[in-house]
Scaffold this motif. Structure first.
Motif, PDB file in Angstrom:
ATOM      1  N   HIS A   1      50.307  38.569  39.622  1.00 48.61           N
ATOM      2  CA  HIS A   1      49.405  38.448  38.471  1.00 48.61           C
ATOM      3  C   HIS A   1      49.050  36.982  38.288  1.00 48.61           C
ATOM      4  O   HIS A   1      49.926  36.118  38.243  1.00 48.61           O
ATOM      5  CB  HIS A   1      50.040  38.992  37.193  1.00 48.61           C
ATOM      6  CG  HIS A   1      49.080  39.022  36.045  1.00 48.61           C
ATOM      7  ND1 HIS A   1      48.872  37.945  35.230  1.00 48.61           N
ATOM      8  CD2 HIS A   1      48.240  39.995  35.608  1.00 48.61           C
ATOM      9  CE1 HIS A   1      47.962  38.243  34.321  1.00 48.61           C
ATOM     10  NE2 HIS A   1      47.554  39.477  34.527  1.00 48.61           N
ATOM     11  N   SER A   2      47.745  36.709  38.194  1.00 51.70           N
ATOM     12  CA  SER A   2      47.250  35.337  38.128  1.00 51.70           C
ATOM     13  C   SER A   2      46.545  35.091  36.800  1.00 51.70           C
ATOM     14  O   SER A   2      45.677  35.866  36.397  1.00 51.70           O
ATOM     15  CB  SER A   2      46.277  35.085  39.291  1.00 51.70           C
ATOM     16  OG  SER A   2      45.717  33.801  39.202  1.00 51.70           O
ATOM     17  N   THR A   3      46.928  34.009  36.123  1.00 55.03           N
ATOM     18  CA  THR A   3      46.295  33.607  34.865  1.00 55.03           C
ATOM     19  C   THR A   3      45.673  32.232  35.040  1.00 55.03           C
ATOM     20  O   THR A   3      46.371  31.265  35.363  1.00 55.03           O
ATOM     21  CB  THR A   3      47.329  33.559  33.722  1.00 55.03           C
ATOM     22  OG1 THR A   3      47.935  34.849  33.578  1.00 55.03           O
ATOM     23  CG2 THR A   3      46.663  33.161  32.413  1.00 55.03           C
ATOM     24  N   HIS A   4      44.361  32.136  34.839  1.00 57.67           N
ATOM     25  CA  HIS A   4      43.663  30.870  35.025  1.00 57.67           C
ATOM     26  C   HIS A   4      43.954  29.907  33.874  1.00 57.67           C
ATOM     27  O   HIS A   4      43.965  30.301  32.704  1.00 57.67           O
ATOM     28  CB  HIS A   4      42.153  31.103  35.118  1.00 57.67           C
ATOM     29  CG  HIS A   4      41.712  31.634  36.442  1.00 57.67           C
ATOM     30  ND1 HIS A   4      40.760  31.018  37.219  1.00 57.67           N
ATOM     31  CD2 HIS A   4      42.114  32.715  37.149  1.00 57.67           C
ATOM     32  CE1 HIS A   4      40.582  31.706  38.333  1.00 57.67           C
ATOM     33  NE2 HIS A   4      41.394  32.742  38.311  1.00 57.67           N
TER      34      HIS A   4
ATOM     35  N   THR B   1      45.880  27.941  38.363  1.00 56.72           N
ATOM     36  CA  THR B   1      46.402  29.149  37.737  1.00 56.72           C
ATOM     37  C   THR B   1      47.925  29.092  37.654  1.00 56.72           C
ATOM     38  O   THR B   1      48.574  28.279  38.317  1.00 56.72           O
ATOM     39  CB  THR B   1      46.011  30.413  38.533  1.00 56.72           C
ATOM     40  OG1 THR B   1      46.669  30.385  39.808  1.00 56.72           O
ATOM     41  CG2 THR B   1      44.514  30.492  38.746  1.00 56.72           C
ATOM     42  N   TYR B   2      48.457  29.962  36.809  1.00 61.85           N
ATOM     43  CA  TYR B   2      49.890  30.245  36.788  1.00 61.85           C
ATOM     44  C   TYR B   2      50.050  31.626  37.397  1.00 61.85           C
ATOM     45  O   TYR B   2      49.401  32.574  36.952  1.00 61.85           O
ATOM     46  CB  TYR B   2      50.423  30.214  35.350  1.00 61.85           C
ATOM     47  CG  TYR B   2      51.494  29.172  35.134  1.00 61.85           C
ATOM     48  CD1 TYR B   2      51.248  27.836  35.448  1.00 61.85           C
ATOM     49  CD2 TYR B   2      52.746  29.508  34.621  1.00 61.85           C
ATOM     50  CE1 TYR B   2      52.221  26.871  35.250  1.00 61.85           C
ATOM     51  CE2 TYR B   2      53.720  28.547  34.414  1.00 61.85           C
ATOM     52  CZ  TYR B   2      53.452  27.228  34.734  1.00 61.85           C
ATOM     53  OH  TYR B   2      54.418  26.276  34.541  1.00 61.85           O
ATOM     54  N   GLU B   3      50.893  31.734  38.419  1.00 61.09           N
ATOM     55  CA  GLU B   3      51.039  32.987  39.148  1.00 61.09           C
ATOM     56  C   GLU B   3      52.457  33.544  38.981  1.00 61.09           C
ATOM     57  O   GLU B   3      53.438  32.797  39.011  1.00 61.09           O
ATOM     58  CB  GLU B   3      50.780  32.761  40.641  1.00 61.09           C
ATOM     59  CG  GLU B   3      49.533  31.952  40.938  1.00 61.09           C
ATOM     60  CD  GLU B   3      48.387  32.804  41.425  1.00 61.09           C
ATOM     61  OE1 GLU B   3      48.631  33.686  42.248  1.00 61.09           O
ATOM     62  OE2 GLU B   3      47.256  32.579  40.982  1.00 61.09           O
TER      63      GLU B   3
ATOM     64  N   ALA C   1      47.530  43.414  43.011  1.00 62.65           N
ATOM     65  CA  ALA C   1      47.292  42.067  42.502  1.00 62.65           C
ATOM     66  C   ALA C   1      46.223  42.099  41.422  1.00 62.65           C
ATOM     67  O   ALA C   1      45.235  42.836  41.526  1.00 62.65           O
ATOM     68  CB  ALA C   1      46.869  41.136  43.638  1.00 62.65           C
ATOM     69  N   PHE C   2      46.438  41.286  40.388  1.00 57.25           N
ATOM     70  CA  PHE C   2      45.491  41.170  39.281  1.00 57.25           C
ATOM     71  C   PHE C   2      45.191  39.692  39.049  1.00 57.25           C
ATOM     72  O   PHE C   2      46.094  38.853  39.090  1.00 57.25           O
ATOM     73  CB  PHE C   2      46.069  41.775  37.998  1.00 57.25           C
ATOM     74  CG  PHE C   2      46.265  43.260  38.053  1.00 57.25           C
ATOM     75  CD1 PHE C   2      45.315  44.117  37.531  1.00 57.25           C
ATOM     76  CD2 PHE C   2      47.398  43.800  38.640  1.00 57.25           C
ATOM     77  CE1 PHE C   2      45.489  45.491  37.584  1.00 57.25           C
ATOM     78  CE2 PHE C   2      47.590  45.170  38.699  1.00 57.25           C
ATOM     79  CZ  PHE C   2      46.634  46.018  38.173  1.00 57.25           C
ATOM     80  N   GLU C   3      43.920  39.383  38.800  1.00 63.02           N
ATOM     81  CA  GLU C   3      43.523  38.009  38.500  1.00 63.02           C
ATOM     82  C   GLU C   3      42.598  38.015  37.292  1.00 63.02           C
ATOM     83  O   GLU C   3      41.483  38.533  37.356  1.00 63.02           O
ATOM     84  CB  GLU C   3      42.817  37.368  39.698  1.00 63.02           C
ATOM     85  CG  GLU C   3      42.423  35.917  39.454  1.00 63.02           C
ATOM     86  CD  GLU C   3      41.876  35.236  40.701  1.00 63.02           C
ATOM     87  OE1 GLU C   3      41.339  34.128  40.578  1.00 63.02           O
ATOM     88  OE2 GLU C   3      41.986  35.821  41.795  1.00 63.02           O
ATOM     89  N   GLU C   4      43.081  37.465  36.188  1.00 56.60           N
ATOM     90  CA  GLU C   4      42.304  37.423  34.951  1.00 56.60           C
ATOM     91  C   GLU C   4      41.765  38.803  34.589  1.00 56.60           C
ATOM     92  O   GLU C   4      40.608  38.951  34.185  1.00 56.60           O
ATOM     93  CB  GLU C   4      41.150  36.425  35.082  1.00 56.60           C
ATOM     94  CG  GLU C   4      41.577  34.975  35.064  1.00 56.60           C
ATOM     95  CD  GLU C   4      42.106  34.530  33.701  1.00 56.60           C
ATOM     96  OE1 GLU C   4      41.303  34.288  32.794  1.00 56.60           O
ATOM     97  OE2 GLU C   4      43.337  34.435  33.557  1.00 56.60           O
ATOM     98  N   GLY C   5      42.590  39.825  34.768  1.00 54.61           N
ATOM     99  CA  GLY C   5      42.185  41.186  34.428  1.00 54.61           C
ATOM    100  C   GLY C   5      41.477  41.928  35.543  1.00 54.61           C
ATOM    101  O   GLY C   5      41.265  43.137  35.450  1.00 54.61           O
ATOM    102  N   PHE C   6      41.095  41.217  36.615  1.00 54.61           N
ATOM    103  CA  PHE C   6      40.432  41.880  37.744  1.00 54.61           C
ATOM    104  C   PHE C   6      41.482  42.509  38.649  1.00 54.61           C
ATOM    105  O   PHE C   6      42.435  41.848  39.066  1.00 54.61           O
ATOM    106  CB  PHE C   6      39.590  40.885  38.539  1.00 54.61           C
ATOM    107  CG  PHE C   6      38.931  41.489  39.753  1.00 54.61           C
ATOM    108  CD1 PHE C   6      37.798  42.270  39.623  1.00 54.61           C
ATOM    109  CD2 PHE C   6      39.462  41.287  41.018  1.00 54.61           C
ATOM    110  CE1 PHE C   6      37.195  42.836  40.735  1.00 54.61           C
ATOM    111  CE2 PHE C   6      38.864  41.847  42.140  1.00 54.61           C
ATOM    112  CZ  PHE C   6      37.729  42.621  41.993  1.00 54.61           C
ATOM    113  N   ASP C   7      41.301  43.780  38.950  1.00 50.74           N
ATOM    114  CA  ASP C   7      42.253  44.528  39.770  1.00 50.74           C
ATOM    115  C   ASP C   7      41.771  44.553  41.217  1.00 50.74           C
ATOM    116  O   ASP C   7      40.737  45.141  41.528  1.00 50.74           O
ATOM    117  CB  ASP C   7      42.381  45.955  39.225  1.00 50.74           C
ATOM    118  CG  ASP C   7      43.397  46.785  39.993  1.00 50.74           C
ATOM    119  OD1 ASP C   7      44.051  46.244  40.906  1.00 50.74           O
ATOM    120  OD2 ASP C   7      43.530  47.981  39.664  1.00 50.74           O
ATOM    121  N   PHE C   8      42.509  43.880  42.102  1.00 49.56           N
ATOM    122  CA  PHE C   8      42.160  43.897  43.523  1.00 49.56           C
ATOM    123  C   PHE C   8      42.494  45.237  44.168  1.00 49.56           C
ATOM    124  O   PHE C   8      42.026  45.530  45.266  1.00 49.56           O
ATOM    125  CB  PHE C   8      42.915  42.793  44.277  1.00 49.56           C
ATOM    126  CG  PHE C   8      42.423  41.406  43.984  1.00 49.56           C
ATOM    127  CD1 PHE C   8      41.312  40.895  44.626  1.00 49.56           C
ATOM    128  CD2 PHE C   8      43.076  40.611  43.056  1.00 49.56           C
ATOM    129  CE1 PHE C   8      40.857  39.611  44.359  1.00 49.56           C
ATOM    130  CE2 PHE C   8      42.637  39.332  42.778  1.00 49.56           C
ATOM    131  CZ  PHE C   8      41.520  38.824  43.431  1.00 49.56           C
TER     132      PHE C   8
END
Length: 252
Positions: free
Chosen positions: A139-142, A120-122, A58-65
């Motif tokens: 992938h999440s985009t705020h 966000t858009y997921e 999973a990625f959120e705004e470029g952050f890799d979980f």
């Protein structure tokens, strides 16, 4: 001939039973995503892996979980918060054993005066494993935060060569850790060098990002922040001796 008709009837019945209803299949894929976030809201760490493939990422705004374990570790840092999540499925498509869902995601995390909200858009990729839909990738985009007024604190500083920049960076790191622990990972301080030749007196800028006045107040009044402030060494005063300090925000 009669036996042939009977056999054809049985075969047709078997095929009908094994055929997947496309709309139900879409619903099942979406239910897996909903189930995942029900476990998130309940902080049910044992159930979360059961909604994911072994290769989940999973990625959120470029952050890799990273793996699901990394996702769970991030969730653990939010324990004690009341979580509210609203999912709006924009589109779900299935091709074979792969599903793709686009979701409008609206979430808030609340604990006392601390409230973090974002939209966000997921994008989700799911795999069918043993006839069950499992989350494989997210992938999440705020989206733009309407409450973000770019509220900032700005320190124009003249740091002499006798003062090591590392001393200030260490303190800023402690403040940023405290701010992140409160829940505002996107707020905090940043130290930047002044572009050579643009100013003869000041050589560094320390900029604080607080989004809005309300968030600024919550952070600066929080125990985690004030504890760092109380422990500041007197030697830190030298960094701010000749500073200019202002606050700024976007024009209403």
């Amino acid at each position: 001939m009669k036996k042939l008709i009977i056999l054809l009837g049985i075969a047709a019945h078997i095929m009908a039973c094994s055929t997947i209803d496309p709309q139900q299949d879409i619903k099942n894929a979406e239910l897996s995503i909903k189930g995942f976030y029900t476990a998130v809201v309940d902080f049910n760490y044992d159930e979360l892996p059961g909604f994911c493939t072994d290769e989940f990422s999973a990625f959120e705004e470029g952050f890799d979980f990273g793996t699901i374990d990394g996702y769970i570790n991030t969730l653990k840092s939010m324990e004690g918060m009341a979580i509210d999540i609203d999912l709006n499925f924009v589109k779900t498509e299935i091709v074979g054993d792969i599903a793709h869902s686009i979701v409008e995601f609206d979430a808030s995390f609340t604990k006392g005066a601390v409230k973090i909200a974002f939209q966000t858009y997921e994008n989700y990729i799911l795999k069918r494993v043993n006839n069950k839909w499992l989350l494989h990738y997210c992938h999440s985009t705020h989206l733009a935060d309407p409450d973000d007024k770019a509220y900032s604190s700005i320190h124009l500083m003249k740091i002499s060569e006798e003062l090591p920049l590392s001393g200030l960076e260490e303190v800023v790191g402690k403040f940023n850790e405290a701010i992140a622990s409160i829940g505002y990972m996107d707020c905090g301080y940043k130290i930047m060098p002044v572009v050579p030749g643009s100013n003869e007196h000041y050589n560094y800028v320390m900029k604080g990002n607080w989004k809005n006045q309300e968030t600024y107040d919550v952070i600066h009044e929080h125990e985690s922040y004030t504890n760092v402030h109380k422990a500041l060494p007197e030697s830190l005063n030298g960094y701010f001796k000749d500073q200019i300090y202002v606050k700024a925000h976007n024009k209403e």
